[in-house]
Each structure stands twice: as C-alpha cells, then as structure tokens.
Design a protein around this motif. Structure first.
Motif, PDB file in Angstrom:
ATOM      1  N   HIS A   1       0.729  -1.249   0.026  1.00 15.99           N
ATOM      2  CA  HIS A   1       0.116   0.071   0.052  1.00 15.99           C
ATOM      3  C   HIS A   1       0.518   1.228  -0.174  1.00 15.99           C
ATOM      4  O   HIS A   1       0.363   2.427  -0.284  1.00 15.99           O
ATOM      5  N   THR A   2       2.071   1.277   0.233  1.00 13.58           N
ATOM      6  CA  THR A   2       2.933   2.460   0.291  1.00 13.58           C
ATOM      7  C   THR A   2       3.351   2.566  -1.107  1.00 13.58           C
ATOM      8  O   THR A   2       3.286   3.963  -1.615  1.00 13.58           O
ATOM      9  N   THR A   3       3.516   1.786  -2.217  1.00 10.77           N
ATOM     10  CA  THR A   3       4.200   1.748  -3.470  1.00 10.77           C
ATOM     11  C   THR A   3       3.088   1.790  -4.453  1.00 10.77           C
ATOM     12  O   THR A   3       2.933   1.946  -5.653  1.00 10.77           O
TER      13      THR A   3
ATOM     14  N   GLN B   1      17.557 -13.531  -2.656  1.00 11.60           N
ATOM     15  CA  GLN B   1      16.774 -12.682  -1.722  1.00 11.60           C
ATOM     16  C   GLN B   1      16.439 -13.499  -0.597  1.00 11.60           C
ATOM     17  O   GLN B   1      16.165 -14.822  -0.737  1.00 11.60           O
ATOM     18  N   CYS B   2      16.670 -12.798   0.548  1.00 10.77           N
ATOM     19  CA  CYS B   2      16.275 -13.456   1.737  1.00 10.77           C
ATOM     20  C   CYS B   2      14.771 -13.496   2.072  1.00 10.77           C
ATOM     21  O   CYS B   2      14.170 -12.560   1.455  1.00 10.77           O
ATOM     22  N   GLU B   3      14.137 -14.373   2.817  1.00  7.03           N
ATOM     23  CA  GLU B   3      12.806 -14.439   3.281  1.00  7.03           C
ATOM     24  C   GLU B   3      12.240 -13.110   3.855  1.00  7.03           C
ATOM     25  O   GLU B   3      13.079 -12.348   4.545  1.00  7.03           O
ATOM     26  N   GLY B   4      11.186 -12.767   3.222  1.00  6.80           N
ATOM     27  CA  GLY B   4      10.518 -11.505   3.805  1.00  6.80           C
ATOM     28  C   GLY B   4      10.780 -10.505   2.564  1.00  6.80           C
ATOM     29  O   GLY B   4      10.076  -9.400   2.479  1.00  6.80           O
ATOM     30  N   SER B   5      11.631 -10.604   1.725  1.00  7.63           N
ATOM     31  CA  SER B   5      12.091  -9.678   0.490  1.00  7.63           C
ATOM     32  C   SER B   5      10.793  -9.593  -0.200  1.00  7.63           C
ATOM     33  O   SER B   5      10.014 -10.753  -0.350  1.00  7.63           O
ATOM     34  N   LEU B   6      10.768  -8.380  -0.780  1.00  5.29           N
ATOM     35  CA  LEU B   6       9.509  -8.222  -1.680  1.00  5.29           C
ATOM     36  C   LEU B   6      10.044  -8.052  -3.273  1.00  5.29           C
ATOM     37  O   LEU B   6      10.927  -7.045  -3.536  1.00  5.29           O
ATOM     38  N   ILE B   7       9.158  -8.586  -4.051  1.00  2.54           N
ATOM     39  CA  ILE B   7       9.668  -8.703  -5.474  1.00  2.54           C
ATOM     40  C   ILE B   7       8.387  -8.149  -6.133  1.00  2.54           C
ATOM     41  O   ILE B   7       7.439  -8.790  -6.196  1.00  2.54           O
ATOM     42  N   PRO B   8       8.490  -7.159  -7.042  1.00  4.33           N
ATOM     43  CA  PRO B   8       7.437  -6.427  -7.583  1.00  4.33           C
ATOM     44  C   PRO B   8       7.020  -7.477  -8.829  1.00  4.33           C
ATOM     45  O   PRO B   8       7.837  -7.898  -9.442  1.00  4.33           O
TER      46      PRO B   8
ATOM     47  N   PRO C   1       4.417  -7.847 -12.438  1.00  2.00           N
ATOM     48  CA  PRO C   1       3.515  -7.057 -13.207  1.00  2.00           C
ATOM     49  C   PRO C   1       2.022  -7.013 -12.782  1.00  2.00           C
ATOM     50  O   PRO C   1       1.556  -8.014 -11.988  1.00  2.00           O
ATOM     51  N   PRO C   2       1.194  -6.020 -12.931  1.00  2.00           N
ATOM     52  CA  PRO C   2       1.442  -4.800 -13.829  1.00  2.00           C
ATOM     53  C   PRO C   2       2.046  -3.810 -13.006  1.00  2.00           C
ATOM     54  O   PRO C   2       1.791  -2.520 -13.243  1.00  2.00           O
ATOM     55  N   SER C   3       2.797  -3.937 -11.956  1.00  2.00           N
ATOM     56  CA  SER C   3       3.509  -2.868 -11.095  1.00  2.00           C
ATOM     57  C   SER C   3       4.337  -1.793 -11.994  1.00  2.00           C
ATOM     58  O   SER C   3       4.842  -2.171 -13.093  1.00  2.00           O
ATOM     59  N   ARG C   4       4.444  -0.674 -11.271  1.00  2.00           N
ATOM     60  CA  ARG C   4       5.364   0.567 -11.958  1.00  2.00           C
ATOM     61  C   ARG C   4       6.184   0.843 -10.980  1.00  2.00           C
ATOM     62  O   ARG C   4       5.846   0.999  -9.802  1.00  2.00           O
ATOM     63  N   ALA C   5       7.368   1.617 -11.314  1.00  2.00           N
ATOM     64  CA  ALA C   5       8.170   2.103 -10.397  1.00  2.00           C
ATOM     65  C   ALA C   5       8.601   3.303 -11.059  1.00  2.00           C
ATOM     66  O   ALA C   5       9.390   3.396 -12.067  1.00  2.00           O
ATOM     67  N   GLY C   6       7.770   4.602 -10.777  1.00  2.00           N
ATOM     68  CA  GLY C   6       8.211   5.609 -11.616  1.00  2.00           C
ATOM     69  C   GLY C   6       7.346   5.504 -12.977  1.00  2.00           C
ATOM     70  O   GLY C   6       6.398   5.017 -13.210  1.00  2.00           O
ATOM     71  N   ASP C   7       8.395   5.854 -14.053  1.00  2.00           N
ATOM     72  CA  ASP C   7       7.907   5.548 -15.539  1.00  2.00           C
ATOM     73  C   ASP C   7       8.354   4.228 -15.876  1.00  2.00           C
ATOM     74  O   ASP C   7       7.848   3.879 -17.246  1.00  2.00           O
ATOM     75  N   ASP C   8       9.087   3.410 -15.024  1.00  2.00           N
ATOM     76  CA  ASP C   8       9.365   2.042 -15.506  1.00  2.00           C
ATOM     77  C   ASP C   8       8.224   1.126 -15.112  1.00  2.00           C
ATOM     78  O   ASP C   8       7.807   1.178 -13.995  1.00  2.00           O
ATOM     79  N   ALA C   9       8.043   0.178 -16.061  1.00  2.00           N
ATOM     80  CA  ALA C   9       6.902  -0.929 -15.586  1.00  2.00           C
ATOM     81  C   ALA C   9       7.847  -2.307 -15.471  1.00  2.00           C
ATOM     82  O   ALA C   9       8.766  -2.506 -15.937  1.00  2.00           O
ATOM     83  N   VAL C  10       7.178  -3.098 -14.448  1.00  2.00           N
ATOM     84  CA  VAL C  10       7.417  -4.259 -14.205  1.00  2.00           C
ATOM     85  C   VAL C  10       6.928  -5.267 -15.388  1.00  2.00           C
ATOM     86  O   VAL C  10       5.687  -5.114 -15.504  1.00  2.00           O
ATOM     87  N   ARG C  11       7.708  -5.878 -15.979  1.00  2.00           N
ATOM     88  CA  ARG C  11       7.123  -6.953 -16.948  1.00  2.00           C
ATOM     89  C   ARG C  11       7.771  -8.303 -16.754  1.00  2.00           C
ATOM     90  O   ARG C  11       8.936  -8.515 -16.185  1.00  2.00           O
ATOM     91  N   TRP C  12       7.098  -9.162 -17.534  1.00  2.00           N
ATOM     92  CA  TRP C  12       7.652 -10.718 -17.624  1.00  2.00           C
ATOM     93  C   TRP C  12       8.628 -10.790 -18.662  1.00  2.00           C
ATOM     94  O   TRP C  12       8.266 -10.604 -19.766  1.00  2.00           O
ATOM     95  N   LEU C  13       9.669 -11.293 -18.406  1.00  2.00           N
ATOM     96  CA  LEU C  13      10.568 -11.621 -19.302  1.00  2.00           C
ATOM     97  C   LEU C  13       9.980 -12.973 -19.838  1.00  2.00           C
ATOM     98  O   LEU C  13      10.205 -13.341 -21.121  1.00  2.00           O
ATOM     99  N   CYS C  14       9.860 -13.517 -18.838  1.00  2.00           N
ATOM    100  CA  CYS C  14       9.101 -15.239 -19.189  1.00  2.00           C
ATOM    101  C   CYS C  14       8.061 -15.228 -18.204  1.00  2.00           C
ATOM    102  O   CYS C  14       8.494 -15.488 -16.972  1.00  2.00           O
TER     103      CYS C  14
END
Length: 150
Positions: free
Chosen positions: A28-30, A101-108, A110-123
């Motif tokens: 909810h922060t991002t 990545q250690c337990e508890g880490s968060l991985i964004p 899709p369809p998330s965004r960080a600023g102008d950059d979109a998170v996408r599936w490479l596969c």
C-alpha cells in the motif's frame, strides 16, 4: 492511487495467489503487486543480460520458469525453495552481481510500476509448470557467466 487502480492491483495479487499459490499482496506504500520471498518461493536477482543467457540454458533443459524484468537493468528469477550453498558458491555469485533474496524480501510483479518504469515478464509463469529448482537457476547463472564475459 485511485480506487479502481487499487482494486485492479488487489485482484491481480489474488489471481497470482489462486493460480500459482504465490504469497502475493499489494504494497500500500508503493501500490505495487508484490511477491513475498518465503520458504516456498525464492527469488534470485541479476543483471538482465546474464538472466537472459541463463534462461536460455534453462529452457534447453526444460527448466525455464518465470522471470520478472525490474525497473533498471535487473531481472528476478522466481524459483522453488532456497537451500544451503557453499561459501565458494556464494562468493562466486557475489562476484557476478547475483543477489539471493532473503525471506521476507518483496519482489514487484506485473503490472506494477516504479516511476516511469513498468515491471514486466521476461518469461511469464505457467499454471501447470512448477517453479524451477533454486539450484538449477544458480547453476545456469554460473554457467552463463562463463559463456559471456562480464
């Protein structure tokens, strides 16, 4: 974040949980859909070019799994549970810029965004295909680094 966008992200996180059994939620922060690294789902982050080469090796062995392109120049492999590695292997991975990545880490996801950059599936993930073994991905990353100079 507008209410309709939040509803879409919540529905997407719920779909990842239902279809793949992944521990996902909305940060909810991002406002991003995120996967929480756990004892069941691990993540390995590396430079995109190294990930692409490793994914090609995994595909030859029929072990390719989901890979997320992150904002910037990195990707994250989603894998089965992590296990113990020797110090030599950890040192080698650090030299390659691979981050376990250690337990508890968060991985964004899709369809998330960080600023102008979109998170996408490479596969993208496949509902009927299990996540690749953690050690197989590590092996492919190490083998790929020997193929392409860093």
């Amino acid at each position: 974040m507008p209410s309709s966008q939040l509803e879409h992200m919540l529905a997407t996180a719920d779909a990842y949980r239902r279809f793949y059994g992944w521990p996902t939620s909305v940060d909810h922060t991002t406002g991003q859909v995120v996967l929480t690294v756990s004892g069941e789902v691990s993540a390995i982050v590396a430079a995109r070019t190294l990930c692409e080469d490793a994914q090609a090796l995994l595909a030859i062995r029929m072990l390719a799994g989901p890979v997320v392109t992150l904002p910037g120049a990195d990707c994250a492999f989603l894998t089965g549970p992590a296990c113990h590695l020797s110090e030599a292997t950890v040192t080698d991975l650090q030299r390659l810029g691979v981050r376990l990545q250690c337990e508890g880490s968060l991985i964004p996801l899709p369809p998330s965004r960080a600023g102008d950059d979109a998170v996408r599936w490479l596969c993208g993930p496949k509902p009927t295909r299990p996540l690749p073994p953690w050690t197989a991905v590590i092996g492919a990353l190490r083998a790929s680094s020997a193929i392409c100079p860093l």
